[in-house]
Each structure stands twice: as structure tokens, then as C-alpha cells.
Design an enzyme around this catalytic site. Structure first.
Site, mmCIF file in Angstrom:
data_model
loop_
_atom_site.group_PDB
_atom_site.id
_atom_site.type_symbol
_atom_site.label_atom_id
_atom_site.label_comp_id
_atom_site.label_asym_id
_atom_site.label_seq_id
_atom_site.Cartn_x
_atom_site.Cartn_y
_atom_site.Cartn_z
ATOM 1 C CB CYS A 113 28.519 89.761 67.652
ATOM 2 S SG CYS A 113 30.130 89.531 66.698
ATOM 3 C CG HIS A 249 27.523 85.803 69.321
ATOM 4 N ND1 HIS A 249 27.491 85.463 67.813
ATOM 5 C CD2 HIS A 249 28.789 86.359 69.512
ATOM 6 C CE1 HIS A 249 28.434 86.027 67.065
ATOM 7 N NE2 HIS A 249 29.429 86.621 68.121
ATOM 8 C CG ASN A 279 31.933 85.307 65.868
ATOM 9 O OD1 ASN A 279 31.067 85.936 65.392
ATOM 10 N ND2 ASN A 279 32.637 86.041 66.649
#
Ligand code: ACO
Length: 322
Positions: A113, A249, A279
């Protein structure tokens, strides 16, 4: 002195939208549980024939168009991804070929990520040292391919997508500072414990899925991101109030909210896309950045903080003048 500046952004989301209501028919969950714990309402899922490179190409073309340059002007391609099309060549090389570019450096970067933040820092260093003038930096993922769709603890969280920026040499400061970190001791908390070197049989046996101890990841993420914000502000001699936009994020609304609170930043200065994107790992920051540039929230001259946390654990930030 040469600096690097974001001159164009682009994003792409696959057509198929998977809603919380559809997930209710797949695992024992509810829209209320998912939304309350994560802020997610829906996510996009790549079509069976769509690969990470397909998503990356669409986002890259939009970023190049927005930058007002042509593809052959690009002299560096970095693709941040955890879900490459194939073992090799890299997705960056596949993308280079699609874009009709030859000769420039092209490579993938894997920091899960945090991948896009890592890639942006690497590209910035290429530009500031004179090794590149126009870098194409992409975050692209087909995370749906490494999700166990019977595991309600993970399958509700993730989505597919790609985001891209063109980062170019400039005499005005764009990227002000970057701060990258990793601590591999946390591997067991968030992992896909299968891969080529450990034996392809494990991949075939269905072990190439995300395993996550969500509550523990959550706690470390919140604490770590707080420290990362302090580090970034101190390195630049800035107050938190000097930041116009936080582009975090997009893992979980509650983690985003905790970071904004730590910065005393109202939520209307935070770009949040997690409700519609889920996500998307390395794609989440460039996708969110692109959304806020295109809808006019992020304006030229704004100070923007990008921050990410992900498996590894890896974490990092980039502070930039847009
Ligand atoms: N629907 C309904 N119930 C669920 C679901 C679901 N989808 N998933 C778990 N539950 C249940 C659990 O079984 C548990 O039940 P129990 O109390 O009977 O045992 C209960 O809900 C609470 O589970 P927790 O895991 O403690 O729930 P929590 O509030 O921590 O929320 C979540 C879970 C959303 C995963 C959260 O921990 C989180 O967001 N963690 C961070 C994830 C993250 O940020 N990852 C970062 C990077 S990802 C990357 O790098 C690839």
C-alpha cells in the site's frame, strides 16, 4: 537546482462495481457493519480478462494527456504494484510497450500500500539528479485476484484500480520532502504467504490470499501515521496548518480520520475516496489525488501531504507543492 513537479494526473477504475449489498449475499456481513468499521460502500473489480497493466495503461494515458506531453517524452516508468500481470517482464515494461515508448528505464516497485509513495520518491531522486526529465509513476492493482472471497475479514476491504502522475523536472520546488520506512518484523500481521519461490503449488492450492490480523494492523497504522506526520512537518519546518490537503492511503475511514485529527485538519481538507474505491493498495493515493485535481479541490500552489501505510510493514509520506 532541479526540482520535480507533478504536471499531470490520471486514474482508472474498472466498470464492475461490487456493493456492500452484493457482499451480503457472498459472506455473513452487512452494509452497516462494513460502513461503520471502514467507511466503504462499494469497490470496483476488474473484469476477468482485465489485468493490472490494462488498468495502468488507462490511468497512464489520462495522466500523459493531462500533462500535455506525448508518450515518447517519458524517460522513466515506475509501476508500483503487488499484483503484476506476470512474473516477468515487469508490468512497467509491458506498459512501456503499450505506450509505444522504447529505451527508457522501466521497472516495478513493490511496497504494497506504500508503493506509490515509494515510487514517487524514487522518481523524484531520478529527476533531481538529472537522470530523468519526465517520469511516469503509476500505482496499479488487481487485488481482487489475491482475495479469499469467503473470508469476510478481508474480502470487504479491497478493490481494483490504477492511478498515475507525470512527474517532471522544474526549477520550482514541487516535491518538498519524502520519508520512507519499513519494519519487516510485522510480516505475520499482513501477508500473502505464497509465491513463486516458495513453490507454485501453494499458489495453485489457494494460499495466495491476503491474511490479515486487522485489529493489530489498525493499531500500528494509527500510531505510525501520527509519527510520520510529525516527522514530515518537522523536516520542512512547517506547522500542520500549513498543509492545504491531506491525500492519505485509503484503507479505512477511521484510520484517515485519526490522522486528520492528529493534524488538527478538518475532514473537508482531506481527500477521501475509500467509500467508493475501497482499499486499492498502491493505486489508492494517485486515484484520490486525481479525483481531487479533476474536481478542482487541489489547486496549483497548494501544499499536499501524501501518506501511506501497508504490508511489510512499510510506511511513508511525500509533501509537495502542487
Ligand atoms: N462483517 C461482519 N462481521 C465481521 C466482518 C464482516 N465483514 N469481519 C469481521 N467481523 C467480525 C469479527 O469476526 C469479530 O467478531 P467477534 O467479535 O465475534 O470475534 C468482529 O467483527 C470484530 O472484528 P475485528 O477484526 O475486531 O473488527 P475491527 O473493528 O478491528 O474492524 C477491520 C476490522 C475493518 C479489518 C479493521 O481492523 C481495519 O480496518 N484494520 C486495518 C486494515 C488496514 O488498514 N490494512 C492496511 C493496509 S492493507 C495492505 O497493505 C494490503
Amino acid at each position: 537546482m532541479t526540482h520535480s513537479q507533478v504536471i499531470g494526473t490520471g486514474g482508472y477504475l474498472p466498470e464492475k462495481v461490487l456493493t456492500n449489498a452484493e457482499l451480503e449475499t457472498m459472506v455473513e456481513t452487512s452494509d452497516a457493519w462494513i460502513f461503520e468499521r471502514t467507511g466503504i460502500r462499494e469497490r470496483h473489480i476488474a473484469a476477468p480478462e482485465q489485468t493490472t497493466c490494462d488498468l495502468a495503461e488507462a490511468a497512464a494515458r489520462r495522466a500523459i494527456e493531462a500533462a500535455g506531453i506525448s508518450a515518447p517524452d517519458i524517460d522513466l516508468i515506475i509501476v508500483a504494484t503487488t499484483t503484476p500481470d506476470q512474473v516477468f517482464p515487469s508490468t512497467a515494461c509491458l506498459l512501456q510497450q503499450r505506450l509505444g515508448i522504447q529505451g527508457c528505464a522501466a521497472f516495478d516497485l513493490q511496497a504494497v500500500c506504500t508503493g506509490f509513495v515509494y515510487a514517487l520518491d524514487v522518481a523524484d531522486k531520478f529527476i533531481r539528479t538529472g537522470s530523468a526529465r519526465h517520469a511516469l509513476v503509476v500505482g496499479a492493482e488487481t487485488l481482487s485476484r489475491i482475495i479469499d472471497w469467503s473470508d469476510r475479514g478481508t474480502c470487504v476491504l479491497f478493490g481494483d484500480g490504477a492511478g498515475a502522475v507525470v512527474l517532471s523536472a522544474s526549477d520550482k520546488p514541487g516535491i518538498l520532502s519524502s520519508h520512507l520506512h519499513a519494519d519487516g518484523r510485522y510480516e505475520p500481521l499482513l501477508t500473502v504467504p505464497a509465491g513463486i519461490s516458495r513453490g507454485y503449488d501453494k499458489v495453485q492450492a489457494g494460499q495466495a490470499f491476503i491474511h490479515m490480523q486487522g485489529r493489530e494492523v489498525f493499531k500500528v497504522a494509527v500510531n505510525t501515521l501520527g509519527g510520520l506526520v510529525d516527522e514530515t512537518m518537522q523536516a520542512n519546518g512547517l506547522q500542520r496548518s500549513d498543509v492545504d490537503w491531506l491525500v492519505p492511503h485509503q484503507a479505512n475511514y477511521r484510520i484517515i480520520e485519526a490522522t486528520a485529527k492528529k493534524m488538527s485538519l478538518p475532514m473537508d481538507r482531506v481527500v477521501v475516496t475509500v467509500q467508493e474505491h475501497g482499499n486499492t493498495s498502491a493505486a489508492s493515493i494517485p486515484l484520490a489525488f486525481d479525483v481531487a485535481v479533476r474536481d478542482g479541490r487541489i489547486q496549483r500552489g497548494d501544499t499536499v501531504l501524501l501518506e501511506a501505510f501497508g504490508a511489510g510493514f512499510t510506511w511513508g509520506s511525500v509533501l509537495l507543492n502542487y
